[in-house]
Scaffold this active site. Structure first.
Site: not given
Ligand code: PGA
Ligand code: ZN
Length: 429
Positions: A209, A338
């Site tokens: 990210e 999500k």
């Molecule tokens: P992810 O983690 O790698 O599962 O997208 C991001 C998060 O824990 O918010």
């Molecule tokens: Zn998280």
């Protein structure tokens, strides 16, 4: 039914996400040739209760290929949906859910379903000549979210010594979304210079990210101090609040019942004290996943004790059933949304509206592996969420979302509102 809204074809392909791993892209085409195309993102720091992903295994792409999921879309989902009306999102999503019939979507695969579900929504929006946020949200979608910028990372997202996963900051004092982006970007670059000076040139290495990963430091206080210093240097003191994603599920040892923190095994009471001290010492106003994914009780306790935003990510996995348990137990006060954790747009929207009706805030979130697809930005505006977590203000898959939000702000003109200090309870007047 008007035939121009009927689905003529559903076709999937294997593409790459920003980590260079395969993911599913789906094209939904209507009878009159209108296209909706959407991609599925992927997480690294996944919760146990998330919708499952179909991955091929074997040698190809280190086992992460999605040819199987592509085949499911082309050979199973496609015949189910052909002829249906793209505007009937709920019927379409439930057609897949009912066919799948498993708790974690292991038959059709959450990754196959998510891209299909979102591609249907895009095909409907395009058929009606509406922007996606307007189609999903209706005439009252007008709130531009506060971006929660990821500045320094640890845990599963970077090769640093931090046990906590994300050290974030939110520009709540900006007047507009584009000003928020400017502030976030300025702080990011100043922070990079400061990290380099304090921890050496390897600090400029970035983790998932796009966030910085300074070596040889494991104390959260140091992370926050240097972020606050960069904020101050840019003249934005008081215009940012800090946020944390502890992602504590990944620090937790199921056998000992303890958390691994800075080289020691600590109890949940000790971890609670660490959070309390951080909140007392810094303008830290949001903590995500402070405890492991099954500890609803400790989530309730921290929500009672600290008068700040407590976010459930692995705890709720965007799933209404798990959120309902949280509401009943007063665990956390915010749901991280999500779409691929739950598997379809309809279920994610149900979770969001259930949250809001129960006075929970909604933080719309990316995954650490995104693509250039910008449905996430549209979703945040559609539901007037007020906040979006989307990584650092750098790298194309992050910037694609931010840039789309800048465009939406321009398009909405005077009717748009930047959530700012009301990020937890928009819309505002
Ligand atoms: P992810 O983690 O790698 O599962 O997208 C991001 C998060 O824990 O918010
Ligand atoms: Zn998280």
């Amino acid at each position: 039914m008007e035939s121009r809204f009927q689905i003529r074809s559903v076709k999937a392909r294997e593409i790459l996400d920003c980590r260079g791993n395969p993911t599913v892209e789906v094209d939904v085409m209507t009878e009159v040739g209108v296209l909706g195309r959407a991609d599925t993102p992927a997480g690294r720091s996944r919760g146990r209760y998330e919708a499952s992903e179909l991955r091929d295994g074997g040698k190809r792409y280190g086992g992460l290929g999605v040819r199987e999921a592509v085949k499911v879309v082309n050979e199973v989902i496609s015949p189910l949906l052909i002829g249906m009306d793209v505007r009937c999102q709920r019927d379409i999503d439930y057609k897949m859910i009912e066919y799948d019939c498993t708790e974690l979507k292991s038959k059709l695969g959450g990754n196959a379903m998510v891209a299909t579900s979102l591609a249907v929504a895009k095909a409907a929006a395009n058929s009606l000549s509406l922007p996606l946020y307007r189609y999903i949200g209706g005439s009252n979608s007008h709130v531009l979210p506060v971006p929660m910028f990821l500045y320094i990372c640890g845990g599963k997202l970077a090769a640093t010594d931090f046990d906590f996963q994300e050290f974030n900051a939110m520009p709540i004092g900006a007047r507009t979304f584009s000003e928020a982006i400017q502030m976030g970007s300025e702080v990011y670059h100043t922070l990079g210079n400061m990290l380099k000076e304090r921890y050496g040139k390897y600090s400029l290495n970035t983790g998932d990210e796009g966030s910085f990963s300074p070596p040889g430091v494991d104390n959260p206080e140091e992370a926050y101090e240097i972020i606050l210093k960069a904020i101050k240097e840019e003249g934005y003191e008081g215009d940012f609040v800090l946020a944390l994603d502890a992602a504590a599920t990944h620090m937790y040892n199921l056998d000992t019942g303890k958390y691994r923190y800075r080289g020691k095994d600590i109890t949940k009471e000790q971890l609670m004290e660490i959070y309390e001290n951080l909140v007392n010492k810094y303008p830290l106003r949001s903590i995500e996943d402070p405890f492991h994914e099954d500890d609803f009780e400790s989530f309730a306790e921290i929500t009672r004790r600290l008068n700040i935003q407590i976010v459930g990510d692995d705890l709720f996995v965007s799933n209404m059933k798990r959120l309902a348990k949280g509401v009943e137990m007063h665990s956390a006060n915010t749901v991280l949304l999500k779409v691929n954790q739950v598997g379809t747009l309809t279920e994610a929207l149900d979770t969001a509206s259930y949250a809001m009706r129960n006075s929970y805030s909604v933080l719309v979130s990316e995954r650490s592996a995104q693509t250039e697809d910008t449905w996430l930005a549209e979703l945040a505006v559609a539901i007037n969420a007020g906040q979006i977590k989307n990584g650092a203000p750098t790298r194309s898959e992050r910037v694609a979302q931010f840039n789309q939000l800048i465009r939406i702000e321009e398009e909405l003109g005077g009717t748009s509102r930047y959530a700012g200090r009301n990020y937890r309870i928009p819309p505002l007047t």
